[in-house]
Design a protein around this motif. Structure first.
Motif, PDB file in Angstrom:
ATOM      1  N   ASN A  56      54.430  29.152  52.736  1.00  0.00           N
ATOM      2  CA  ASN A  56      55.568  29.995  53.098  1.00  0.00           C
ATOM      3  C   ASN A  56      56.291  29.460  54.326  1.00  0.00           C
ATOM      4  O   ASN A  56      57.521  29.586  54.435  1.00  0.00           O
ATOM      5  CB  ASN A  56      55.127  31.440  53.289  1.00  0.00           C
ATOM      6  CG  ASN A  56      54.924  32.142  51.962  1.00  0.00           C
ATOM      7  OD1 ASN A  56      55.675  31.933  51.019  1.00  0.00           O
ATOM      8  ND2 ASN A  56      53.899  32.962  51.875  1.00  0.00           N
ATOM      9  N   LEU A  59      58.628  26.927  53.095  1.00  0.00           N
ATOM     10  CA  LEU A  59      59.808  27.545  52.482  1.00  0.00           C
ATOM     11  C   LEU A  59      60.739  28.164  53.520  1.00  0.00           C
ATOM     12  O   LEU A  59      61.938  28.295  53.272  1.00  0.00           O
ATOM     13  CB  LEU A  59      59.383  28.561  51.427  1.00  0.00           C
ATOM     14  CG  LEU A  59      58.696  27.941  50.210  1.00  0.00           C
ATOM     15  CD1 LEU A  59      58.195  29.021  49.264  1.00  0.00           C
ATOM     16  CD2 LEU A  59      59.611  26.963  49.495  1.00  0.00           C
ATOM     17  N   GLU A  60      60.218  28.521  54.691  1.00  0.00           N
ATOM     18  CA  GLU A  60      61.090  28.967  55.781  1.00  0.00           C
ATOM     19  C   GLU A  60      61.942  27.806  56.292  1.00  0.00           C
ATOM     20  O   GLU A  60      63.087  27.997  56.691  1.00  0.00           O
ATOM     21  CB  GLU A  60      60.259  29.541  56.931  1.00  0.00           C
ATOM     22  CG  GLU A  60      59.635  30.883  56.629  1.00  0.00           C
ATOM     23  CD  GLU A  60      58.636  31.324  57.688  1.00  0.00           C
ATOM     24  OE1 GLU A  60      58.570  30.696  58.777  1.00  0.00           O
ATOM     25  OE2 GLU A  60      57.905  32.295  57.432  1.00  0.00           O
ATOM     26  N   ASP A  62      62.544  24.901  54.367  1.00  0.00           N
ATOM     27  CA  ASP A  62      63.291  24.391  53.217  1.00  0.00           C
ATOM     28  C   ASP A  62      63.032  25.305  52.028  1.00  0.00           C
ATOM     29  O   ASP A  62      62.048  25.153  51.312  1.00  0.00           O
ATOM     30  CB  ASP A  62      62.843  22.956  52.912  1.00  0.00           C
ATOM     31  CG  ASP A  62      63.499  22.362  51.671  1.00  0.00           C
ATOM     32  OD1 ASP A  62      64.418  22.997  51.106  1.00  0.00           O
ATOM     33  OD2 ASP A  62      63.079  21.273  51.260  1.00  0.00           O
ATOM     34  N   SER A  63      63.927  26.250  51.826  1.00  0.00           N
ATOM     35  CA  SER A  63      63.720  27.279  50.795  1.00  0.00           C
ATOM     36  C   SER A  63      63.732  26.706  49.374  1.00  0.00           C
ATOM     37  O   SER A  63      63.344  27.399  48.435  1.00  0.00           O
ATOM     38  CB  SER A  63      64.785  28.371  50.915  1.00  0.00           C
ATOM     39  OG  SER A  63      66.076  27.816  50.690  1.00  0.00           O
ATOM     40  N   GLU A  64      64.152  25.456  49.213  1.00  0.00           N
ATOM     41  CA  GLU A  64      64.208  24.849  47.885  1.00  0.00           C
ATOM     42  C   GLU A  64      63.131  23.781  47.690  1.00  0.00           C
ATOM     43  O   GLU A  64      63.228  22.957  46.793  1.00  0.00           O
ATOM     44  CB  GLU A  64      65.588  24.252  47.659  1.00  0.00           C
ATOM     45  CG  GLU A  64      66.684  25.302  47.657  1.00  0.00           C
ATOM     46  CD  GLU A  64      68.058  24.730  47.389  1.00  0.00           C
ATOM     47  OE1 GLU A  64      68.200  23.486  47.267  1.00  0.00           O
ATOM     48  OE2 GLU A  64      69.004  25.524  47.308  1.00  0.00           O
ATOM     49  N   ASN A  65      62.095  23.819  48.496  1.00  0.00           N
ATOM     50  CA  ASN A  65      61.043  22.811  48.414  1.00  0.00           C
ATOM     51  C   ASN A  65      60.183  23.071  47.169  1.00  0.00           C
ATOM     52  O   ASN A  65      59.343  23.970  47.150  1.00  0.00           O
ATOM     53  CB  ASN A  65      60.188  22.827  49.681  1.00  0.00           C
ATOM     54  CG  ASN A  65      59.219  21.690  49.726  1.00  0.00           C
ATOM     55  OD1 ASN A  65      58.309  21.610  48.909  1.00  0.00           O
ATOM     56  ND2 ASN A  65      59.415  20.797  50.685  1.00  0.00           N
ATOM     57  N   LYS A  91      62.473  32.139  41.763  1.00  0.00           N
ATOM     58  CA  LYS A  91      63.127  31.236  42.724  1.00  0.00           C
ATOM     59  C   LYS A  91      63.273  29.842  42.117  1.00  0.00           C
ATOM     60  O   LYS A  91      64.321  29.210  42.230  1.00  0.00           O
ATOM     61  CB  LYS A  91      62.292  31.107  44.010  1.00  0.00           C
ATOM     62  CG  LYS A  91      62.485  32.164  45.025  1.00  0.00           C
ATOM     63  CD  LYS A  91      61.708  31.774  46.278  1.00  0.00           C
ATOM     64  CE  LYS A  91      61.526  32.959  47.175  1.00  0.00           C
ATOM     65  NZ  LYS A  91      60.767  32.629  48.379  1.00  0.00           N
TER      66      LYS A  91
END
Length: 135
Positions: A56, A59-60, A62-65, A91
């Motif tokens: 998480n 994802l903070e 790089d939300s598209e990782n 997502k």
């Protein structure tokens, strides 16, 4: 999933050392280390909760990782956390296309039907798949 083969067994302390190292890294430099920490936490320490927190954090940044998303999906499915799995899969569905998207929508629908007994959402995901096939 990568396998971590180290010469020692003190993985808990290794993760603590890595955690301290994060303080000195840029956000982009943190991502590979957080990924490794998640893998170690899951594989060597059997600590999915800690692994989840590291993913998480990725994802903070790089939300598209997709690596972090795929690892979370793996963890959630291995723990039968299907609602969490679906949230992350949704997502991912915004980030992929073609056959990968079709297969993902099929799998989400199947999870709704087979694991959550939710026929309404199963039908919704089959409709999304049908809409993609027409386009």
């Amino acid at each position: 999933m990568e396998s971590y083969n180290f010469e020692f067994d003190d993985f808990e302390n290794l993760v603590k050392i890595y955690d301290k190292k994060l303080e000195y890294l840029s956000d982009e430099e943190k991502i590979p280390l957080l990924k490794e920490m998640a893998g170690i936490s899951f594989e060597k320490n059997n600590n999915t909760q800690k692994a989840e927190s590291y993913l998480n954090r990725i994802l903070e940044i790089d939300s598209e990782n997709l690596t972090a998303i795929n690892m979370l999906m793996f963890f959630y499915k291995s723990e039968n956390r299907y609602s969490d799995w679906i949230a992350v899969a949704d997502k991912k569905s915004l980030l992929v296309e073609g056959d990968e998207l079709k297969n993902l929508l099929l799998e989400i629908g199947d999870i709704y039907f087979e694991k959550l007994n939710d026929v309404g959402n199963f039908v919704n995901y089959r409709k999304k798949l049908y809409d993609i096939e027409i386009i």
